[in-house]
Design a protein around this motif. Structure first.
Motif, PDB file in Angstrom:
ATOM      1  N   LEU A  21       0.829  -1.199   0.000  1.00  0.00           N
ATOM      2  CA  LEU A  21       0.000   0.000   0.000  1.00  0.00           C
ATOM      3  C   LEU A  21       0.868   1.255   0.000  1.00  0.00           C
ATOM      4  CD1 LEU A  21      -2.883  -0.879   2.493  1.00  0.00           C
ATOM      5  CD2 LEU A  21      -3.031  -0.610   0.019  1.00  0.00           C
ATOM      6  N   LEU A  22       2.075   1.106   0.534  1.00  0.00           N
ATOM      7  CA  LEU A  22       2.991   2.243   0.618  1.00  0.00           C
ATOM      8  C   LEU A  22       4.404   1.734   0.410  1.00  0.00           C
ATOM      9  CD1 LEU A  22       3.116   5.326   1.321  1.00  0.00           C
ATOM     10  CD2 LEU A  22       3.537   4.638   3.677  1.00  0.00           C
ATOM     11  N   LYS A  23       5.148   2.426  -0.441  1.00  0.00           N
ATOM     12  CA  LYS A  23       6.520   2.022  -0.738  1.00  0.00           C
ATOM     13  C   LYS A  23       7.424   3.245  -0.732  1.00  0.00           C
ATOM     14  CE  LYS A  23       9.222  -0.642  -4.101  1.00  0.00           C
ATOM     15  NZ  LYS A  23       9.148  -1.449  -5.356  1.00  0.00           N
ATOM     16  N   VAL A  24       8.480   3.166   0.036  1.00  0.00           N
ATOM     17  CA  VAL A  24       9.454   4.252   0.144  1.00  0.00           C
ATOM     18  C   VAL A  24      10.818   3.678  -0.202  1.00  0.00           C
ATOM     19  CG1 VAL A  24      10.519   5.947   1.678  1.00  0.00           C
ATOM     20  CG2 VAL A  24       8.110   5.347   1.972  1.00  0.00           C
ATOM     21  N   HIS A  25      11.554   4.360  -1.071  1.00  0.00           N
ATOM     22  CA  HIS A  25      12.864   3.853  -1.470  1.00  0.00           C
ATOM     23  C   HIS A  25      13.870   5.002  -1.527  1.00  0.00           C
ATOM     24  CE1 HIS A  25      15.918   1.377  -3.367  1.00  0.00           C
ATOM     25  NE2 HIS A  25      16.053   2.297  -4.307  1.00  0.00           N
ATOM     26  N   GLY A  26      14.953   4.851  -0.766  1.00  0.00           N
ATOM     27  CA  GLY A  26      16.048   5.808  -0.811  1.00  0.00           C
ATOM     28  C   GLY A  26      15.646   7.213  -0.419  1.00  0.00           C
ATOM     29  N   LEU A  27      14.748   7.322   0.549  1.00  0.00           N
ATOM     30  CA  LEU A  27      14.247   8.642   0.947  1.00  0.00           C
ATOM     31  C   LEU A  27      15.298   9.402   1.740  1.00  0.00           C
ATOM     32  CD1 LEU A  27      11.683  10.516   1.114  1.00  0.00           C
ATOM     33  CD2 LEU A  27      11.290   9.487   3.358  1.00  0.00           C
ATOM     34  N   GLU A  28      15.512  10.648   1.361  1.00  0.00           N
ATOM     35  CA  GLU A  28      16.322  11.566   2.157  1.00  0.00           C
ATOM     36  C   GLU A  28      15.434  12.736   2.549  1.00  0.00           C
ATOM     37  OE1 GLU A  28      20.135  14.408   1.431  1.00  0.00           O
ATOM     38  OE2 GLU A  28      20.519  12.242   1.447  1.00  0.00           O
ATOM     39  N   LEU A  29      15.383  13.005   3.829  1.00  0.00           N
ATOM     40  CA  LEU A  29      14.474  14.022   4.361  1.00  0.00           C
ATOM     41  C   LEU A  29      15.284  15.050   5.130  1.00  0.00           C
ATOM     42  CD1 LEU A  29      11.531  14.895   4.882  1.00  0.00           C
ATOM     43  CD2 LEU A  29      11.497  13.329   6.817  1.00  0.00           C
ATOM     44  N   GLU A  30      15.072  16.315   4.799  1.00  0.00           N
ATOM     45  CA  GLU A  30      15.831  17.403   5.405  1.00  0.00           C
ATOM     46  C   GLU A  30      14.879  18.459   5.945  1.00  0.00           C
ATOM     47  OE1 GLU A  30      18.550  20.987   3.705  1.00  0.00           O
ATOM     48  OE2 GLU A  30      19.126  18.962   3.083  1.00  0.00           O
ATOM     49  N   ARG A  31      15.177  18.970   7.127  1.00  0.00           N
ATOM     50  CA  ARG A  31      14.377  20.041   7.708  1.00  0.00           C
ATOM     51  C   ARG A  31      15.290  21.030   8.405  1.00  0.00           C
ATOM     52  NH1 ARG A  31      10.582  18.242  12.361  1.00  0.00           N
ATOM     53  NH2 ARG A  31      12.521  18.503  13.508  1.00  0.00           N
ATOM     54  N   GLY A  32      15.133  22.306   8.062  1.00  0.00           N
ATOM     55  CA  GLY A  32      15.948  23.338   8.688  1.00  0.00           C
ATOM     56  C   GLY A  32      17.428  23.161   8.473  1.00  0.00           C
ATOM     57  N   GLY A  33      17.794  22.639   7.291  1.00  0.00           N
ATOM     58  CA  GLY A  33      19.200  22.434   6.992  1.00  0.00           C
ATOM     59  C   GLY A  33      19.803  21.203   7.624  1.00  0.00           C
ATOM     60  N   ARG A  34      18.985  20.405   8.316  1.00  0.00           N
ATOM     61  CA  ARG A  34      19.475  19.190   8.977  1.00  0.00           C
ATOM     62  C   ARG A  34      18.869  17.962   8.316  1.00  0.00           C
ATOM     63  NH1 ARG A  34      17.036  16.703  13.979  1.00  0.00           N
ATOM     64  NH2 ARG A  34      18.313  14.880  14.345  1.00  0.00           N
ATOM     65  N   VAL A  35      19.706  16.983   8.009  1.00  0.00           N
ATOM     66  CA  VAL A  35      19.236  15.731   7.426  1.00  0.00           C
ATOM     67  C   VAL A  35      18.633  14.876   8.529  1.00  0.00           C
ATOM     68  CG1 VAL A  35      19.907  13.604   6.257  1.00  0.00           C
ATOM     69  CG2 VAL A  35      20.923  15.773   5.561  1.00  0.00           C
ATOM     70  N   LEU A  36      17.347  14.544   8.381  1.00  0.00           N
ATOM     71  CA  LEU A  36      16.659  13.703   9.353  1.00  0.00           C
ATOM     72  C   LEU A  36      16.752  12.230   8.981  1.00  0.00           C
ATOM     73  CD1 LEU A  36      13.398  15.793   9.916  1.00  0.00           C
ATOM     74  CD2 LEU A  36      15.396  15.675  11.404  1.00  0.00           C
ATOM     75  N   LEU A  37      16.580  11.944   7.693  1.00  0.00           N
ATOM     76  CA  LEU A  37      16.641  10.569   7.203  1.00  0.00           C
ATOM     77  C   LEU A  37      17.504  10.537   5.956  1.00  0.00           C
ATOM     78  CD1 LEU A  37      12.864   9.548   7.468  1.00  0.00           C
ATOM     79  CD2 LEU A  37      14.707   8.821   8.982  1.00  0.00           C
ATOM     80  N   SER A  38      18.252   9.452   5.807  1.00  0.00           N
ATOM     81  CA  SER A  38      19.104   9.310   4.640  1.00  0.00           C
ATOM     82  C   SER A  38      19.023   7.876   4.138  1.00  0.00           C
ATOM     83  CB  SER A  38      20.548   9.671   4.994  1.00  0.00           C
ATOM     84  OG  SER A  38      21.392   9.532   3.875  1.00  0.00           O
ATOM     85  N   ASP A  39      18.761   7.724   2.837  1.00  0.00           N
ATOM     86  CA  ASP A  39      18.660   6.410   2.192  1.00  0.00           C
ATOM     87  C   ASP A  39      17.718   5.486   2.967  1.00  0.00           C
ATOM     88  OD1 ASP A  39      19.198   4.588   0.177  1.00  0.00           O
ATOM     89  OD2 ASP A  39      20.903   3.710   1.236  1.00  0.00           O
ATOM     90  N   PHE A  40      16.549   6.014   3.291  1.00  0.00           N
ATOM     91  CA  PHE A  40      15.569   5.281   4.100  1.00  0.00           C
ATOM     92  C   PHE A  40      14.552   4.598   3.177  1.00  0.00           C
ATOM     93  CE2 PHE A  40      11.517   5.054   6.373  1.00  0.00           C
ATOM     94  CZ  PHE A  40      11.893   4.398   7.531  1.00  0.00           C
ATOM     95  N   SER A  41      14.287   3.332   3.432  1.00  0.00           N
ATOM     96  CA  SER A  41      13.347   2.569   2.616  1.00  0.00           C
ATOM     97  C   SER A  41      12.431   1.727   3.501  1.00  0.00           C
ATOM     98  CB  SER A  41      14.096   1.631   1.652  1.00  0.00           C
ATOM     99  OG  SER A  41      14.928   2.353   0.758  1.00  0.00           O
ATOM    100  N   LEU A  42      11.196   1.567   3.056  1.00  0.00           N
ATOM    101  CA  LEU A  42      10.274   0.660   3.725  1.00  0.00           C
ATOM    102  C   LEU A  42       9.123   0.332   2.774  1.00  0.00           C
ATOM    103  CD1 LEU A  42       7.400   2.177   4.691  1.00  0.00           C
ATOM    104  CD2 LEU A  42       8.871   3.124   6.438  1.00  0.00           C
ATOM    105  N   GLU A  43       8.473  -0.771   3.052  1.00  0.00           N
ATOM    106  CA  GLU A  43       7.250  -1.155   2.355  1.00  0.00           C
ATOM    107  C   GLU A  43       6.257  -1.632   3.398  1.00  0.00           C
ATOM    108  OE1 GLU A  43       8.192  -4.162  -0.499  1.00  0.00           O
ATOM    109  OE2 GLU A  43       9.192  -2.759  -1.879  1.00  0.00           O
TER     110      GLU A  43
END
Length: 205
Positions: free
Chosen positions: A10-32
């Motif tokens: 139902l949901l697939k995430v691959h290689g997610l990089e998430l940044e907020r306020g100049g700070r990397v929160l998640l890097s190369d994050f994947s899930l299904e």
């Protein structure tokens, strides 16, 4: 609460990089997450759990990159904030929600009873406590038909009996072929199988 054989996620995430306020929160994050699953995101405060849920719900106002695919025809996101119209009563808030989602009104009062708001149905929400306003929002879970739920700390401001009722609703969503992704500082009852995904806090560079 196991993934259906040969089902599409139902949901697939691959290689997610998430940044907020100049700070990397998640890097190369994947899930299904597959139909029939309940997934709990775990991690320290500030590790990015809420930011991830908001990104999955399409509500992020910060930068991200990577693959993000939602195969559910609809989803329900409940965040930290109460998410209610304070000039309306609990009953009016749920009527509005049902009208937007084309849901029947038959279960409205039962939903408010399930979150312990009996007697408060017709009181404007600005006269309710913050915890009571949050429970108005949680009542949507007892009405929602969305196959995918994204829930940020859903058990906050609920007593033990309320936690059990809400956990039953989450389990029923999964048993009906839906999926739930949640964060919580409170554990689900031990007889509720949950897939746990840890999110490590990124060190500042």
């Amino acid at each position: 609460m196991t993934a259906a054989a040969h089902a599409e996620p139902l949901l697939k995430v691959h290689g997610l990089e998430l940044e907020r306020g100049g700070r990397v929160l998640l890097s190369d994050f994947s899930l299904e997450i597959y139909p029939g699953e309940v997934m709990m995101l775990e991690g320290e405060n500030g590790s990015g759990k809420t930011s991830l849920l908001r990104t999955l719900a399409g509500l992020a106002r910060y930068g991200y990159s990577g693959g993000l695919q939602c195969n559910a025809d609809s989803l329900l996101y409940l965040g930290h904030k109460a998410g209610v119209k304070t000039l309306l009563t609990p009953r009016e808030n749920l009527r509005w929600y049902c009208s937007v989602q084309n849901l029947p009104l038959a279960g409205l009062d039962a939903a408010l009873q399930s979150v312990e708001l009996t007697g408060y149905e017709d009181i404007p929400c600005h006269n309710l406590s913050a915890g009571q306003q949050r429970r108005v929002n949680l009542a949507r879970l007892y009405l929602s038909e969305a196959p995918l739920w994204l829930l940020d700390e859903p058990f906050t401001a609920i007593d033990r009996a309320g936690v059990k009722r809400l956990a039953d609703v989450i389990a029923a969503r999964a048993a009906a072929g839906g999926a739930v992704v949640l964060t919580s500082h409170q554990p689900l009852p031990s007889d509720y199988p949950v897939r746990r995904v840890s999110i490590a806090r990124q060190e500042r560079s």
